[in-house]
Scaffold this motif. Sequence first.
Motif, PDB file in Angstrom:
ATOM      1  N   VAL A   1     -14.818 -37.664  33.351  1.00 15.23           N
ATOM      2  CA  VAL A   1     -13.460 -37.897  33.794  1.00 15.23           C
ATOM      3  C   VAL A   1     -13.199 -37.133  35.085  1.00 15.23           C
ATOM      4  CG1 VAL A   1     -12.589 -35.969  32.408  1.00 15.23           C
ATOM      5  CG2 VAL A   1     -11.032 -37.802  33.071  1.00 15.23           C
ATOM      6  N   HIS A   2     -12.400 -37.762  35.918  1.00 17.31           N
ATOM      7  CA  HIS A   2     -12.013 -37.094  37.175  1.00 17.31           C
ATOM      8  C   HIS A   2     -10.815 -36.179  36.876  1.00 17.31           C
ATOM      9  CE1 HIS A   2     -11.861 -36.532  41.454  1.00 17.31           C
ATOM     10  NE2 HIS A   2     -10.595 -36.939  41.525  1.00 17.31           N
ATOM     11  N   ASP A   3     -11.131 -35.084  36.201  1.00 21.32           N
ATOM     12  CA  ASP A   3     -10.091 -34.179  35.724  1.00 21.32           C
ATOM     13  C   ASP A   3      -9.710 -33.166  36.796  1.00 21.32           C
ATOM     14  OD1 ASP A   3     -12.410 -32.834  35.780  1.00 21.32           O
ATOM     15  OD2 ASP A   3     -12.449 -32.232  33.663  1.00 21.32           O
ATOM     16  N   HIS A   4      -8.831 -32.262  36.374  1.00 18.71           N
ATOM     17  CA  HIS A   4      -8.348 -31.261  37.324  1.00 18.71           C
ATOM     18  C   HIS A   4      -9.472 -30.317  37.761  1.00 18.71           C
ATOM     19  CE1 HIS A   4      -5.391 -28.878  39.408  1.00 18.71           C
ATOM     20  NE2 HIS A   4      -5.732 -27.779  38.728  1.00 18.71           N
ATOM     21  N   VAL A   5     -10.419 -30.082  36.834  1.00 20.15           N
ATOM     22  CA  VAL A   5     -11.554 -29.220  37.206  1.00 20.15           C
ATOM     23  C   VAL A   5     -12.375 -29.861  38.318  1.00 20.15           C
ATOM     24  CG1 VAL A   5     -13.670 -28.138  36.361  1.00 20.15           C
ATOM     25  CG2 VAL A   5     -11.637 -28.205  34.910  1.00 20.15           C
ATOM     26  N   GLU A   6     -12.674 -31.152  38.142  1.00 22.93           N
ATOM     27  CA  GLU A   6     -13.463 -31.830  39.174  1.00 22.93           C
ATOM     28  C   GLU A   6     -12.694 -31.919  40.485  1.00 22.93           C
ATOM     29  OE1 GLU A   6     -16.054 -35.939  39.760  1.00 22.93           O
ATOM     30  OE2 GLU A   6     -15.034 -35.493  37.858  1.00 22.93           O
ATOM     31  N   LYS A   7     -11.397 -32.168  40.381  1.00 17.98           N
ATOM     32  CA  LYS A   7     -10.590 -32.188  41.599  1.00 17.98           C
ATOM     33  C   LYS A   7     -10.619 -30.834  42.297  1.00 17.98           C
ATOM     34  CE  LYS A   7      -7.376 -35.766  39.998  1.00 17.98           C
ATOM     35  NZ  LYS A   7      -5.962 -36.058  39.636  1.00 17.98           N
ATOM     36  N   SER A   8     -10.498 -29.769  41.492  1.00 18.96           N
ATOM     37  CA  SER A   8     -10.530 -28.429  42.090  1.00 18.96           C
ATOM     38  C   SER A   8     -11.880 -28.144  42.722  1.00 18.96           C
ATOM     39  CB  SER A   8     -10.218 -27.376  41.015  1.00 18.96           C
ATOM     40  OG  SER A   8      -8.929 -27.587  40.469  1.00 18.96           O
ATOM     41  N   LEU A   9     -12.963 -28.574  42.033  1.00 22.61           N
ATOM     42  CA  LEU A   9     -14.296 -28.380  42.613  1.00 22.61           C
ATOM     43  C   LEU A   9     -14.459 -29.174  43.907  1.00 22.61           C
ATOM     44  CD1 LEU A   9     -16.544 -28.433  39.416  1.00 22.61           C
ATOM     45  CD2 LEU A   9     -16.204 -26.491  40.964  1.00 22.61           C
ATOM     46  N   LEU A  10     -13.976 -30.431  43.870  1.00 28.52           N
ATOM     47  CA  LEU A  10     -14.078 -31.243  45.088  1.00 28.52           C
ATOM     48  C   LEU A  10     -13.234 -30.662  46.211  1.00 28.52           C
ATOM     49  CD1 LEU A  10     -13.977 -34.840  43.551  1.00 28.52           C
ATOM     50  CD2 LEU A  10     -15.947 -33.646  44.511  1.00 28.52           C
ATOM     51  N   VAL A  11     -12.038 -30.162  45.832  1.00 26.21           N
ATOM     52  CA  VAL A  11     -11.201 -29.519  46.854  1.00 26.21           C
ATOM     53  C   VAL A  11     -11.894 -28.287  47.416  1.00 26.21           C
ATOM     54  CG1 VAL A  11      -9.051 -28.250  47.194  1.00 26.21           C
ATOM     55  CG2 VAL A  11      -9.030 -30.415  45.965  1.00 26.21           C
ATOM     56  N   GLU A  12     -12.528 -27.533  46.506  1.00 26.41           N
ATOM     57  CA  GLU A  12     -13.243 -26.337  46.963  1.00 26.41           C
ATOM     58  C   GLU A  12     -14.395 -26.706  47.893  1.00 26.41           C
ATOM     59  OE1 GLU A  12     -15.484 -22.378  45.111  1.00 26.41           O
ATOM     60  OE2 GLU A  12     -14.652 -23.918  43.780  1.00 26.41           O
ATOM     61  N   VAL A  13     -15.165 -27.735  47.476  1.00 21.23           N
ATOM     62  CA  VAL A  13     -16.286 -28.173  48.324  1.00 21.23           C
ATOM     63  C   VAL A  13     -15.768 -28.702  49.655  1.00 21.23           C
ATOM     64  CG1 VAL A  13     -18.149 -29.849  48.533  1.00 21.23           C
ATOM     65  CG2 VAL A  13     -17.838 -28.612  46.395  1.00 21.23           C
TER      66      VAL A  13
ATOM     67  N   THR B   1      -9.129 -16.660  53.447  1.00 20.75           N
ATOM     68  CA  THR B   1      -8.022 -16.834  52.501  1.00 20.75           C
ATOM     69  C   THR B   1      -8.145 -18.134  51.719  1.00 20.75           C
ATOM     70  OG1 THR B   1      -6.593 -15.569  53.982  1.00 20.75           O
ATOM     71  CG2 THR B   1      -5.526 -16.911  52.310  1.00 20.75           C
ATOM     72  N   SER B   2      -8.428 -19.233  52.411  1.00 18.57           N
ATOM     73  CA  SER B   2      -8.518 -20.532  51.729  1.00 18.57           C
ATOM     74  C   SER B   2      -9.690 -20.580  50.767  1.00 18.57           C
ATOM     75  CB  SER B   2      -8.638 -21.648  52.772  1.00 18.57           C
ATOM     76  OG  SER B   2      -9.838 -21.513  53.520  1.00 18.57           O
ATOM     77  N   VAL B   3     -10.813 -19.958  51.098  1.00 12.91           N
ATOM     78  CA  VAL B   3     -11.977 -19.961  50.206  1.00 12.91           C
ATOM     79  C   VAL B   3     -11.669 -19.203  48.917  1.00 12.91           C
ATOM     80  CG1 VAL B   3     -14.329 -19.103  49.964  1.00 12.91           C
ATOM     81  CG2 VAL B   3     -13.677 -20.334  52.024  1.00 12.91           C
ATOM     82  N   TRP B   4     -11.023 -18.072  49.054  1.00 11.92           N
ATOM     83  CA  TRP B   4     -10.696 -17.293  47.866  1.00 11.92           C
ATOM     84  C   TRP B   4      -9.672 -18.022  46.988  1.00 11.92           C
ATOM     85  CZ3 TRP B   4     -12.315 -13.835  44.694  1.00 11.92           C
ATOM     86  CH2 TRP B   4     -11.433 -13.189  43.829  1.00 11.92           C
ATOM     87  N   ASP B   5      -8.673 -18.646  47.586  1.00 14.26           N
ATOM     88  CA  ASP B   5      -7.678 -19.393  46.808  1.00 14.26           C
ATOM     89  C   ASP B   5      -8.322 -20.536  46.043  1.00 14.26           C
ATOM     90  OD1 ASP B   5      -5.743 -17.707  47.749  1.00 14.26           O
ATOM     91  OD2 ASP B   5      -5.058 -19.067  49.352  1.00 14.26           O
ATOM     92  N   CYS B   6      -9.191 -21.287  46.689  1.00 12.15           N
ATOM     93  CA  CYS B   6      -9.869 -22.400  46.007  1.00 12.15           C
ATOM     94  C   CYS B   6     -10.760 -21.895  44.873  1.00 12.15           C
ATOM     95  CB  CYS B   6     -10.700 -23.194  47.012  1.00 12.15           C
ATOM     96  SG  CYS B   6      -9.723 -24.144  48.194  1.00 12.15           S
ATOM     97  N   TRP B   7     -11.410 -20.783  45.067  1.00 13.09           N
ATOM     98  CA  TRP B   7     -12.262 -20.207  44.017  1.00 13.09           C
ATOM     99  C   TRP B   7     -11.431 -19.856  42.780  1.00 13.09           C
ATOM    100  CZ3 TRP B   7     -17.504 -19.308  43.585  1.00 13.09           C
ATOM    101  CH2 TRP B   7     -17.912 -18.446  42.580  1.00 13.09           C
ATOM    102  N   SER B   8     -10.293 -19.212  42.986  1.00  8.19           N
ATOM    103  CA  SER B   8      -9.419 -18.819  41.872  1.00  8.19           C
ATOM    104  C   SER B   8      -8.837 -20.042  41.165  1.00  8.19           C
ATOM    105  CB  SER B   8      -8.294 -17.920  42.386  1.00  8.19           C
ATOM    106  OG  SER B   8      -8.814 -16.763  42.994  1.00  8.19           O
ATOM    107  N   ASN B   9      -8.393 -21.052  41.930  1.00  5.15           N
ATOM    108  CA  ASN B   9      -7.823 -22.255  41.323  1.00  5.15           C
ATOM    109  C   ASN B   9      -8.856 -23.002  40.478  1.00  5.15           C
ATOM    110  OD1 ASN B   9      -5.369 -21.746  42.550  1.00  5.15           O
ATOM    111  ND2 ASN B   9      -5.856 -23.016  44.359  1.00  5.15           N
ATOM    112  N   THR B  10     -10.085 -23.048  40.931  1.00  8.84           N
ATOM    113  CA  THR B  10     -11.127 -23.745  40.170  1.00  8.84           C
ATOM    114  C   THR B  10     -11.427 -23.026  38.864  1.00  8.84           C
ATOM    115  OG1 THR B  10     -12.086 -24.520  42.255  1.00  8.84           O
ATOM    116  CG2 THR B  10     -13.478 -24.639  40.295  1.00  8.84           C
TER     117      THR B  10
END
Length: 516
Positions: free
Chosen positions: A239-251, A362-371
């Motif tokens: 499923v294209h869940d929030h985790v995958e979205k967060s990972l894709l956003v992080e990538v 800053t953006s890298v750390w925020d994406c890491w925490s959100n994922t």
Amino acid sequence: MVVLLLPTEPIGVRPQPSTMAYEVQPWSSTTHATHNMEQISGPPAKTGTFYQTPRSHPWRPTMGYEAVEVTPLHEQPITNQLVASSYSPSAMCSDPVTFPNLVTGFERNPQHAARAALYTRYTPNEWTTSNVSTYADADKNRNYSEKVRSEAVRLMRETDEKTSQGQRDAARRLGERITDITFWRNELTTELEKLIAESAQLTDTKRNVQKALQDLEPPLHIAQECLYHRESRKGIELVHDHVEKSLLVEVDNLRASQEKLSQLLAKITKQLADCRAAQHSLEDDISHKESALGIDSICHQLNNYSRGINYYGGIEKYDPTVSTPGTWSGSSSTRINNSHSERSKSCQLRSDAESLINAVATSVWDCWSNTNNAFNNRASEMLEAKSKMQLHLHKTHQEIFDVEKHIELLRKAINDKSNPMKVAQTRLEARAHRPGIEMCRDNAHLRLVEEVCTIQDSVATLHRKLQEAEAQHQQLLRTKSQLESNLKQKVDALFIDREKCMGLRRSFPVNNTIKY
């Protein structure tokens, strides 16, 4: 052998009419017939009658030549003995050769003799006019010579004054030129020093950007590993869940950060190249101005008594110049402005690089925490879904048992309709054998037909219900299989998220370049 003869009869002698010979006009000196001669038969026509013309000037003929027929003669050389007719051999077919002149030709052909006199003499009026023209030309040439001498004296004085004035003006202009070259050389040297200092600072910034770009590789590798592990999920768990979205956003954020840093690095590299080009342009201009300053200084010191002066023929026609004073000063000004612009761009790039490095951190750390938060939430959701899936699987087993009982009841009801159908159809078949007029469509017949149709409709309805029940039974079996498969998939997906992915993301790969 054929010999061409030019016979002309002497004065008072006519050609023999019985003999055919070669004959040309008495005013012609040619010995060959031209292409416009026409061949005729019989003896040549007489000159007096052939050139008669209705014009007022009989010496202007309508034709220029007389055409005669050429016939072969016996070979016979012409000698001096043939001049007199008494010495002519008896075998010759023509008279001795004589050439007409102005006197003899008049007797032979008066028209052409007059024509020759017109074309070979001048008139007294023409002679007088020629003398007057010669006197006038002599007077004109003497007057023009005096004018030339007076203008030459005046020209010598003017050229001396003009040459001296031109030399003084050229020396003054050379002095002004030396001042201009010195001014622009100093300006270029000052700008060159500033540009070299700015290029050194930009080189340090380039090294920092390269280090920041390298430090983004570990977080990107971890995010891609998590996506790779989650790809091993099966079925509905993909499923294209929030985790995958967060990972894709992080990538995407990491790749976008890499792209931004790469673009910034390319800009810095290009800016360094532009600064180096501007530096080379300044150095080249300074070198040219040093050379031009030395040449103009030497030229400014030259005079009429200097050594090394010489003639260079045609040098004034050779124009090696490629610029005007306006374009020359404009070129130096453009180089300085270009260097100043490159320094401004370099300063702006250094500021942008520092800001971009901090923004990327800053953006890298925020994406890491959100994922990581998304992984924890997803694990809780899958535990809850697993419990609900087990409950639905139990209910599905009970429903399958009830549907199987219902299918048996439908089959029994269909079988119970067979005997009433046989009775009704047998009655109709028996009544079909009534004789004659007794075959009446009475109420009994109509009721039997209606009964048969009613039973058929009932059986068809029961069959449809049976098919629906059987289809639903199959659907329940598929649902049972699907629930069991989903339950297994959820267990596997929960293991992937909690063990494999979160095991990689327990700590962030800290680096020294990106500050938090």
